[in-house]
Design a protein around this motif. Structure first.
Motif, PDB file in Angstrom:
ATOM      1  N   THR A  86      46.979   0.321  14.778  1.00 41.66           N
ATOM      2  CA  THR A  86      46.228   0.227  16.027  1.00 41.66           C
ATOM      3  C   THR A  86      47.151   0.058  17.216  1.00 41.66           C
ATOM      4  O   THR A  86      46.698   0.046  18.350  1.00 41.66           O
ATOM      5  CB  THR A  86      45.248  -0.963  15.998  1.00 41.66           C
ATOM      6  N   SER A  87      48.467  -0.074  16.958  1.00 39.48           N
ATOM      7  CA  SER A  87      49.417  -0.319  18.033  1.00 39.48           C
ATOM      8  C   SER A  87      50.772   0.282  17.697  1.00 39.48           C
ATOM      9  O   SER A  87      51.141   0.403  16.529  1.00 39.48           O
ATOM     10  CB  SER A  87      49.600  -1.829  18.258  1.00 39.48           C
ATOM     11  N   SER A  88      51.498   0.649  18.751  1.00 35.75           N
ATOM     12  CA  SER A  88      52.906   1.008  18.635  1.00 35.75           C
ATOM     13  C   SER A  88      53.656   0.263  19.731  1.00 35.75           C
ATOM     14  O   SER A  88      53.085  -0.121  20.745  1.00 35.75           O
ATOM     15  CB  SER A  88      53.115   2.519  18.792  1.00 35.75           C
ATOM     16  N   GLU A 212      26.179  -6.827  26.069  1.00 35.60           N
ATOM     17  CA  GLU A 212      26.729  -5.526  26.424  1.00 35.60           C
ATOM     18  C   GLU A 212      26.625  -4.591  25.223  1.00 35.60           C
ATOM     19  O   GLU A 212      26.670  -5.012  24.073  1.00 35.60           O
ATOM     20  CB  GLU A 212      28.193  -5.657  26.853  1.00 35.60           C
ATOM     21  N   GLU A 213      26.506  -3.306  25.514  1.00 37.31           N
ATOM     22  CA  GLU A 213      26.256  -2.316  24.462  1.00 37.31           C
ATOM     23  C   GLU A 213      27.298  -2.371  23.350  1.00 37.31           C
ATOM     24  O   GLU A 213      26.960  -2.270  22.166  1.00 37.31           O
ATOM     25  CB  GLU A 213      26.226  -0.914  25.076  1.00 37.31           C
ATOM     26  N   ARG A 214      28.556  -2.562  23.741  1.00 37.28           N
ATOM     27  CA  ARG A 214      29.620  -2.585  22.731  1.00 37.28           C
ATOM     28  C   ARG A 214      29.380  -3.681  21.709  1.00 37.28           C
ATOM     29  O   ARG A 214      29.529  -3.468  20.496  1.00 37.28           O
ATOM     30  CB  ARG A 214      30.975  -2.786  23.415  1.00 37.28           C
ATOM     31  N   PHE A 215      29.008  -4.881  22.164  1.00 34.04           N
ATOM     32  CA  PHE A 215      28.812  -6.001  21.263  1.00 34.04           C
ATOM     33  C   PHE A 215      27.530  -5.850  20.445  1.00 34.04           C
ATOM     34  O   PHE A 215      27.491  -6.220  19.268  1.00 34.04           O
ATOM     35  CB  PHE A 215      28.805  -7.308  22.055  1.00 34.04           C
ATOM     36  N   VAL A 216      26.501  -5.293  21.063  1.00 33.61           N
ATOM     37  CA  VAL A 216      25.255  -5.034  20.330  1.00 33.61           C
ATOM     38  C   VAL A 216      25.536  -4.070  19.182  1.00 33.61           C
ATOM     39  O   VAL A 216      25.068  -4.268  18.050  1.00 33.61           O
ATOM     40  CB  VAL A 216      24.175  -4.471  21.271  1.00 33.61           C
ATOM     41  N   ASN A 217      26.317  -3.033  19.461  1.00 36.44           N
ATOM     42  CA  ASN A 217      26.640  -2.042  18.429  1.00 36.44           C
ATOM     43  C   ASN A 217      27.508  -2.643  17.323  1.00 36.44           C
ATOM     44  O   ASN A 217      27.368  -2.283  16.150  1.00 36.44           O
ATOM     45  CB  ASN A 217      27.353  -0.841  19.053  1.00 36.44           C
ATOM     46  N   ILE A 218      28.404  -3.546  17.704  1.00 34.53           N
ATOM     47  CA  ILE A 218      29.246  -4.209  16.691  1.00 34.53           C
ATOM     48  C   ILE A 218      28.379  -5.037  15.752  1.00 34.53           C
ATOM     49  O   ILE A 218      28.566  -5.021  14.526  1.00 34.53           O
ATOM     50  CB  ILE A 218      30.319  -5.083  17.362  1.00 34.53           C
ATOM     51  N   LYS A 354      38.480  -0.266  11.285  1.00 39.01           N
ATOM     52  CA  LYS A 354      38.103   0.944  12.020  1.00 39.01           C
ATOM     53  C   LYS A 354      37.103   0.642  13.136  1.00 39.01           C
ATOM     54  O   LYS A 354      37.337   0.956  14.305  1.00 39.01           O
ATOM     55  CB  LYS A 354      37.520   1.976  11.058  1.00 39.01           C
ATOM     56  N   THR A 355      35.979   0.007  12.795  1.00 35.32           N
ATOM     57  CA  THR A 355      34.959  -0.260  13.812  1.00 35.32           C
ATOM     58  C   THR A 355      35.444  -1.279  14.836  1.00 35.32           C
ATOM     59  O   THR A 355      35.307  -1.067  16.045  1.00 35.32           O
ATOM     60  CB  THR A 355      33.664  -0.770  13.151  1.00 35.32           C
ATOM     61  N   MET A 643      48.250   0.648  22.576  1.00 32.39           N
ATOM     62  CA  MET A 643      47.275   0.045  21.678  1.00 32.39           C
ATOM     63  C   MET A 643      45.942   0.768  21.772  1.00 32.39           C
ATOM     64  O   MET A 643      45.549   1.230  22.840  1.00 32.39           O
ATOM     65  CB  MET A 643      47.102  -1.442  22.047  1.00 32.39           C
ATOM     66  N   LYS A 644      45.258   0.874  20.647  1.00 33.75           N
ATOM     67  CA  LYS A 644      43.907   1.425  20.634  1.00 33.75           C
ATOM     68  C   LYS A 644      43.001   0.588  21.528  1.00 33.75           C
ATOM     69  O   LYS A 644      43.119  -0.633  21.581  1.00 33.75           O
ATOM     70  CB  LYS A 644      43.355   1.423  19.206  1.00 33.75           C
ATOM     71  N   GLU A 645      42.072   1.273  22.220  1.00 33.49           N
ATOM     72  CA  GLU A 645      41.201   0.551  23.144  1.00 33.49           C
ATOM     73  C   GLU A 645      40.415  -0.546  22.440  1.00 33.49           C
ATOM     74  O   GLU A 645      40.303  -1.667  22.959  1.00 33.49           O
ATOM     75  CB  GLU A 645      40.228   1.511  23.838  1.00 33.49           C
ATOM     76  N   GLU A 646      39.874  -0.253  21.264  1.00 33.87           N
ATOM     77  CA  GLU A 646      39.082  -1.270  20.556  1.00 33.87           C
ATOM     78  C   GLU A 646      39.932  -2.499  20.247  1.00 33.87           C
ATOM     79  O   GLU A 646      39.490  -3.641  20.419  1.00 33.87           O
ATOM     80  CB  GLU A 646      38.517  -0.689  19.252  1.00 33.87           C
ATOM     81  N   ALA A 647      41.150  -2.258  19.778  1.00 31.04           N
ATOM     82  CA  ALA A 647      42.039  -3.367  19.441  1.00 31.04           C
ATOM     83  C   ALA A 647      42.418  -4.159  20.685  1.00 31.04           C
ATOM     84  O   ALA A 647      42.461  -5.396  20.665  1.00 31.04           O
ATOM     85  CB  ALA A 647      43.293  -2.843  18.740  1.00 31.04           C
ATOM     86  N   LEU A 648      42.676  -3.458  21.775  1.00 33.28           N
ATOM     87  CA  LEU A 648      43.067  -4.136  23.007  1.00 33.28           C
ATOM     88  C   LEU A 648      41.917  -4.976  23.550  1.00 33.28           C
ATOM     89  O   LEU A 648      42.124  -6.103  24.028  1.00 33.28           O
ATOM     90  CB  LEU A 648      43.528  -3.112  24.045  1.00 33.28           C
TER      91      LEU A 648
END
Length: 697
Positions: A86-88, A212-218, A354-355, A643-648
């Protein structure tokens, strides 16, 4: 379990006034001027490179506007994060190198015939084999966890439930209460028992409540994940069970302290007599819980979040036993998932990697196998690692750097205008008592009691957890184990431990770009020097400053000095609060305050130490760069990260470290010497008015 460690990683120019204008910046961009005979002689004499990675520069960016992108922009643009990560970046790439090095060690051991049963070599080889033997893991299915599941099913009361919490932790499971043993923060001559809030599957309490939509989806994905895991394991009623788990975890999360509160050393120190625990939580079976942990003879215990324990008491009381058993069934399954079948392992990856973090593919199995060996037998491998990858001269040079940084820190404390003489005396006393640990332990961990079997990966993990708990209990009533390390030599990181007042630098971080034996002092002071200063800085950040030189949490400040210190911390909070990670997300200045103080202190003191090391002489110009230019570039290139957006987003929500670019920009924007070196003026994006720049140490 929770370990009380704070921090882990992260004048005029010699060439005259002309170096302070944009021509100097052009010199950095295009280091082509032919050296003079004097400069050539210096280069031959030192035989050192600049240590600067010019191919990473983005010359389209003005250093006065975004020094991080100026130094690292081309690298960021060209770098593709590998699909199994998820990061370099500097830290992450070194960790890959360390993993490769450890793999070679493991494979060499595994290839050795007739290993003696019970030897360290046999344990390393068979632990790795037990993880790599996918056929056996798939054949076993969920059989390895049937014993634990049977224990959960047999629970007949809330008292037995709480006792099972303790048992589960001993064998490596997760429960709502995390018991651990560490140095008593107010009496650093003894070990104390502690309880920390725990029991959530999602990263932090806000994940259970944010609309927020992101957290609802998680949360939706989390329920779907539990249902799939239950189905793969052959459990009954997977959908209803998944919904019950989320509901109970949400009730637990509601009682949790947030990430800012939990890093407050004062708030989290609450010493209780064991006999008084029923007044805090009368429905928790304390006698059964502590007995199952083997800690029932302790007279006192530190409760880190008392209101959480009181709230948990109500959740235990008001939640029916069957729901609790469903929750504990889930804890058994999810904690064991990576030790069981490929199908369960893959589903665990799908959600948590992944998610949640955006990782596209599983790491190759060998990488995960190496991680398991590092986790369970880290110092066995570490002994071999340092023989091959840590030169004695590197340790000597590091020791010199540490002492130079210590001296510079002392000079800086003495020069502080806002601090009184009495507080300076206490601060310098603490500085003098810092215990640096470099490379590897002087005394290695003993694994003689650990039984490792080539066909029992789950059992290997359980036995390792049980032995770790047993060793932890042995600390009670005994001397402080100053020889212990919280990281292995092959770990790319560093840390400060306030209760032991120690700064620790494992061997694996002592490599380029952090530490370059072939580079001149400027880049090393900017790299590993700033890391050393960072860890020293944790001894004097908003939490570390609560501890004295003996590792005791006590007030050694005058009232006025503490007020001045707090005002500077507040200014730093406000600065970082204004850094936008995404359009809808800023850095949390309060959460990251300690690390930001560490970064600012680290680079400030490292620069002072570098200048002091020159003994009044001019630094050589190397690759067209002055010493000061190389120092600041060396500091900034260690933070290159993608870094991947989700990870960040997860990191911003939970991690006390600021995102990498702000670790550079935030610190340098407060340093007058940076302004002079790169001619930063009003109107430039990095400019902060002199009266608003933060100087703490």
């Amino acid at each position: 379990m929770k370990k009380v460690i704070i921090g882990s990683l992260c004048a005029s120019l010699i060439v005259g006034l002309s170096a302070c204008n944009n021509d100097a910046v052009k010199t950095v961009e295009s280091p082509t001027p032919a050296p003079s005979k004097t400069e050539t002689a210096i280069a031959v004499e030192t035989a050192l490179t600049s240590g600067i990675e010019f191919e990473n520069f983005d010359k389209s960016v003005r250093p006065q506007d975004d020094f991080y992108s100026y130094v690292n922009g081309t690298w960021v643009e060209k770098t593709t994060i590998p699909s199994d990560r998820t990061s370099s970046g500097a830290f992450y790439d070194l960790r890959e190198k360390s993993r490769d090095d450890v793999k070679a060690i493991i494979e060499a051991v595994a290839a050795t015939p007739n290993l003696k049963a019970g030897s360290d070599e046999q344990k390393v080889a068979d632990l790795y084999r037990s993880f790599m033997d996918v056929d056996t893991l798939n054949k076993l299915g969920v059989t390895p966890i049937q014993g634990e599941l049977a224990k959960v099913s047999a629970i007949k009361s809330k008292d037995e439930l709480v006792a099972y919490f303790a048992h589960s932790q001993v064998v490596g499971g997760s429960t709502p209460m995390a018991f651990y043993i560490d140095v008593d923060a107010k009496n650093s001559s003894r070990y104390a028992t502690h309880i920390w809030q725990y029991g959530l599957s999602l990263p932090e309490k806000d994940y259970y409540f944010n609309q927020e939509e992101r957290f609802v989806n998680i949360r939706k994905a989390f329920v779907a994940h539990i249902e799939k895991m239950y189905a793969l394991a052959g459990f009954a009623e997977p959908k209803a069970s998944a919904e019950a788990v989320l509901a109970l975890e949400t009730a637990i999360a509601e009682q949790h302290w947030d990430v800012v509160e939990t890093r407050d050393s004062t708030k989290t120190y609450n010493l209780y007599q064991v006999k008084d625990l029923p007044t805090l939580a009368p429905d928790i079976n304390w006698t059964g819980y502590l007995a199952a942990l083997g800690a029932d003879k302790q007279a006192d215990i530190i409760i880190n979040q008392p209101s959480y324990i009181s709230g948990l008491n109500e959740v235990i009381k008001n939640t029916d036993l069957n729901t609790w058993k469903t929750y504990m069934q889930w804890q058994v399954l999810t904690n064991a998932a990576t030790s069981l079948t490929e199908a369960l392992n893959d589903e665990h990856f799908e959600f948590f990697s992944k998610t949640l973090n955006g990782q596209e593919e599983q790491r190759p199995r060998w990488k995960r196998g190496v991680a398991s060996v590092n986790s369970l037998l880290g110092e066995v491998v570490g002994k071999v690692y340092v023989k091959h990858h840590f030169a004695p001269e590197a340790k000597v040079r590091m020791q010199t750097l540490v002492e130079n940084l210590r001296g510079a820190y002392g000079d800086s404390i003495e020069s502080l205008e806002w601090m009184s003489a009495s507080t300076k005396v206490a601060a310098k006393d603490k500085l003098a008592k810092f215990n640096p640990k470099i490379g590897y332990p002087d005394r290695w961990e003993n694994y003689d009691k650990l039984k490792i079997k080539a066909d029992d990966f789950f059992g290997n993990n359980v036995r390792a957890s049980q032995l770790s708990h047993e060793k932890s209990l042995e600390k009670l009533g005994g001397p402080i184990r100053t020889w212990e390390w919280a990281m292995t030599p092959q770990t790319v990181n560093a840390y400060y431990n306030p209760t032991m007042n120690e700064i620790v630098f494992p061997a694996a971080i002592l490599q380029p770009p952090f530490f370059n034996m072939d580079a001149d002092d400027a880049v090393n002071y900017g790299g590993i020097g700033a890391v050393i200063g960072h860890e020293m800085g944790h001894g004097f950040d908003d939490q570390g400053a609560k501890f004295d030189g003996e590792g005791n949490m006590r007030d050694w400040w005058t009232e006025q000095d503490l007020k001045e210190f707090s005002l500077r911390g507040k200014a730093l909070i406000e600065q970082y609060d204004n850094y936008a990670v995404f359009d809808d997300l800023n850095v949390n200045g309060q959460l990251t305050l300690g690390e930001n103080i560490g970064d600012l202190s680290g680079v400030t003191i490292a620069y002072r130490a570098y200048k002091k090391s020159l003994n009044g002489q001019e630094a050589p110009v190397i690759d067209g760069l002055t010493g000061d230019q190389r120092f600041f570039i060396g500091f900034t290139q260690i933070w290159r990260t993608k870094m991947k957006e989700e990870a960040l987003r997860n990191r911003v929500a939970t991690d006390p470290h600021s995102p990498a670019q702000f670790r550079s920009l935030g610190a340098l924007s407060n340093m007058p010497a940076f302004y002079t070196t790169f001619d930063v003026k009003e109107g430039d994006a990095m400019y902060i008015a002199p009266e608003k720049r933060v100087k703490i140490w």
